[in-house]
Design a protein around this motif. Sequence first.
Motif, short mmCIF file in Angstrom:
data_model
loop_
_atom_site.label_atom_id
_atom_site.label_comp_id
_atom_site.label_asym_id
_atom_site.label_seq_id
_atom_site.Cartn_x
_atom_site.Cartn_y
_atom_site.Cartn_z
N GLU A 67 0.83 -1.21 0.00
CA GLU A 67 0.00 0.00 0.00
C GLU A 67 0.86 1.26 0.00
OE1 GLU A 67 -3.93 1.91 2.14
OE2 GLU A 67 -2.80 0.39 3.23
N MET A 68 1.94 1.23 0.76
CA MET A 68 2.85 2.38 0.78
C MET A 68 3.39 2.65 -0.63
SD MET A 68 6.32 3.12 0.53
CE MET A 68 7.17 1.61 0.98
N GLU A 69 3.73 1.57 -1.36
CA GLU A 69 4.21 1.76 -2.73
C GLU A 69 3.13 2.40 -3.61
OE1 GLU A 69 7.63 -1.50 -3.63
OE2 GLU A 69 5.58 -2.16 -3.97
N LEU A 70 1.89 1.96 -3.48
CA LEU A 70 0.80 2.52 -4.26
C LEU A 70 0.58 4.00 -3.93
CD1 LEU A 70 -1.60 -0.52 -4.12
CD2 LEU A 70 -0.74 0.53 -6.22
N ASP A 71 0.76 4.34 -2.68
CA ASP A 71 0.54 5.73 -2.27
C ASP A 71 1.60 6.68 -2.84
OD1 ASP A 71 -1.80 5.24 -0.89
OD2 ASP A 71 -0.80 4.89 1.03
N ILE A 72 2.71 6.14 -3.33
CA ILE A 72 3.69 6.98 -4.01
C ILE A 72 3.05 7.61 -5.25
CG2 ILE A 72 5.93 7.00 -5.21
CD1 ILE A 72 6.78 4.67 -3.39
N PHE A 73 2.19 6.85 -5.93
CA PHE A 73 1.48 7.36 -7.11
C PHE A 73 0.58 8.54 -6.73
CE2 PHE A 73 -2.57 7.23 -9.48
CZ PHE A 73 -2.13 7.50 -10.77
N SER A 74 -0.26 8.33 -5.74
CA SER A 74 -1.22 9.39 -5.38
C SER A 74 -0.53 10.60 -4.77
CB SER A 74 -2.30 8.84 -4.44
OG SER A 74 -1.72 8.25 -3.29
N GLU A 75 0.51 10.37 -3.98
CA GLU A 75 1.19 11.49 -3.32
C GLU A 75 2.08 12.27 -4.28
OE1 GLU A 75 4.45 12.44 0.23
OE2 GLU A 75 3.75 10.38 -0.06
N TRP A 76 2.97 11.56 -5.00
CA TRP A 76 4.01 12.26 -5.75
C TRP A 76 3.59 12.61 -7.18
CZ3 TRP A 76 8.23 14.40 -3.68
CH2 TRP A 76 8.59 14.01 -2.39
N LEU A 77 2.89 11.70 -7.84
CA LEU A 77 2.48 12.02 -9.21
C LEU A 77 1.24 12.92 -9.20
CD1 LEU A 77 3.09 11.18 -12.32
CD2 LEU A 77 0.89 10.03 -12.06
N LEU A 78 0.18 12.47 -8.51
CA LEU A 78 -1.08 13.21 -8.59
C LEU A 78 -1.04 14.51 -7.81
CD1 LEU A 78 -3.79 10.39 -8.37
CD2 LEU A 78 -2.63 11.32 -10.37
N THR A 79 -0.72 14.42 -6.52
CA THR A 79 -0.83 15.60 -5.66
C THR A 79 0.33 16.58 -5.85
OG1 THR A 79 -2.04 14.30 -4.02
CG2 THR A 79 -1.10 16.38 -3.28
N LYS A 80 1.55 16.08 -5.69
CA LYS A 80 2.69 16.99 -5.64
C LYS A 80 3.15 17.48 -7.02
CE LYS A 80 4.48 15.59 -1.13
NZ LYS A 80 5.63 15.06 -0.36
N TRP A 81 3.02 16.64 -8.04
CA TRP A 81 3.48 17.08 -9.36
C TRP A 81 2.35 17.67 -10.19
CZ3 TRP A 81 4.24 14.38 -14.51
CH2 TRP A 81 5.07 15.15 -15.35
N LEU A 82 1.22 16.97 -10.24
CA LEU A 82 0.12 17.42 -11.11
C LEU A 82 -0.85 18.38 -10.41
CD1 LEU A 82 -0.82 14.10 -12.95
CD2 LEU A 82 0.74 15.90 -13.70
N GLY A 83 -0.85 18.40 -9.08
CA GLY A 83 -1.84 19.22 -8.37
C GLY A 83 -3.26 18.70 -8.58
N PHE A 84 -3.39 17.40 -8.80
CA PHE A 84 -4.69 16.77 -9.07
C PHE A 84 -5.46 16.62 -7.75
CE2 PHE A 84 -7.13 12.73 -9.60
CZ PHE A 84 -7.98 13.14 -10.64
N GLU A 85 -6.69 17.09 -7.75
CA GLU A 85 -7.53 17.01 -6.56
C GLU A 85 -8.71 16.10 -6.85
OE1 GLU A 85 -8.59 20.92 -5.30
OE2 GLU A 85 -6.50 21.56 -5.02
N PRO A 86 -8.62 14.83 -6.48
CA PRO A 86 -9.68 13.88 -6.82
C PRO A 86 -10.95 14.12 -6.02
CG PRO A 86 -8.04 12.82 -5.43
CD PRO A 86 -7.51 14.18 -5.76
N ALA A 87 -12.08 13.76 -6.62
CA ALA A 87 -13.37 13.84 -5.92
C ALA A 87 -13.45 12.73 -4.88
CB ALA A 87 -14.50 13.70 -6.93
#
Length: 343
Positions: free
Chosen positions: A147-167
């Motif tokens: 799960e920690m590995e998967l959260d790298i996607f949501s934290e670093w790609l989506l939130t920190k790099w893309l600024g993506f705010e999911p519903a």
Amino acid sequence: MTPSQSPEVALRAQARAAFLHNHYHALPEQVTALDGDASFRRYFRIIHQGQSFILLDVAPEVGDVTAFVELNTMFSQGKIRVPHIIAADCALGFVLLEDLGAEHLADRLAKLSEVQGYYESLIDMLPDIARLPASPHMKPYDAAFIEMELDIFSEWLLTKWLGFEPAKVWCQQWTELKQALISNMLAQTQVTMHRDFHSRNLMWHNQQWVVIDYQDAVQGPVTYDVVSLLKDCYYRLPEAQLAHLQRYSFEVLREAGLLPPHSHFAEYQQQLALTGLQRHLKATGIFARLYLRDGKPGYLHNILPTLQYIYETAKCVDAFQWLATSLQSEIIPLVQAKLEQQK
């Protein structure tokens, strides 16, 4: 210390020189930094008395080379060809290795007529890796770690790099997807896996394959190294070859007794697909993290091809259609826009 060097860099250079002097009883003629590793590890090519060596340098405050040294012995005893260690000081973080040259699997893939044979020979190695015993130097590859590995996607790609705010519904579906991927990986036969068994970590030296970057090996799902190799973030196999090699890997693992009795190929393909989905989600997050945290932009161009793997898998699983849609309509366009800004 040169004007551009920090005190820490200068001290590390002094420690490196002292280690080499202690080993050779002289300073080598040439020490050249090598680039390209996606980690805190640094590598140097050492020339001394006409011979070439590689120095692995990991400052103790950022990492530990003990697993590298100990797992080297374990892999060697398991008849896996890994670099020969000439000298090591785990406390200081230095390992002197044989120089394997610079030819990786990635460099040989232009020889298209031989590609299938390369991959079959590498798949043939996987049972030997899988049978290696567990080691105290392996991290537990459990549900929390996956799960920690998967959260790298949501934290670093989506939130920190893309600024993506999911519903809110996206977040609920993401949680369900993570649990499905974790369940898939834990349900498989658990074996020793290299964990980064891909075209940049497999070297061709003296007419044989040598495995490098094995220090993160763990006990995990039997399909993991297969999907690392066949759905490589750095090289995409043609569909016909991919289909053949998936079948070939199934037969090799089954004959080695590493799959449950009466395993079916269709079930194996599903496990490969979902294991690849977990790995590729993690990888895209790592590529973004390498840029944002470590100042290494060279991996950003690998994000789109890796997201394509994710999209192709997600669109074929009813429960993951939402992710395919999100990738196509939101995430991939955001990545494309970011990459355009980098030019």
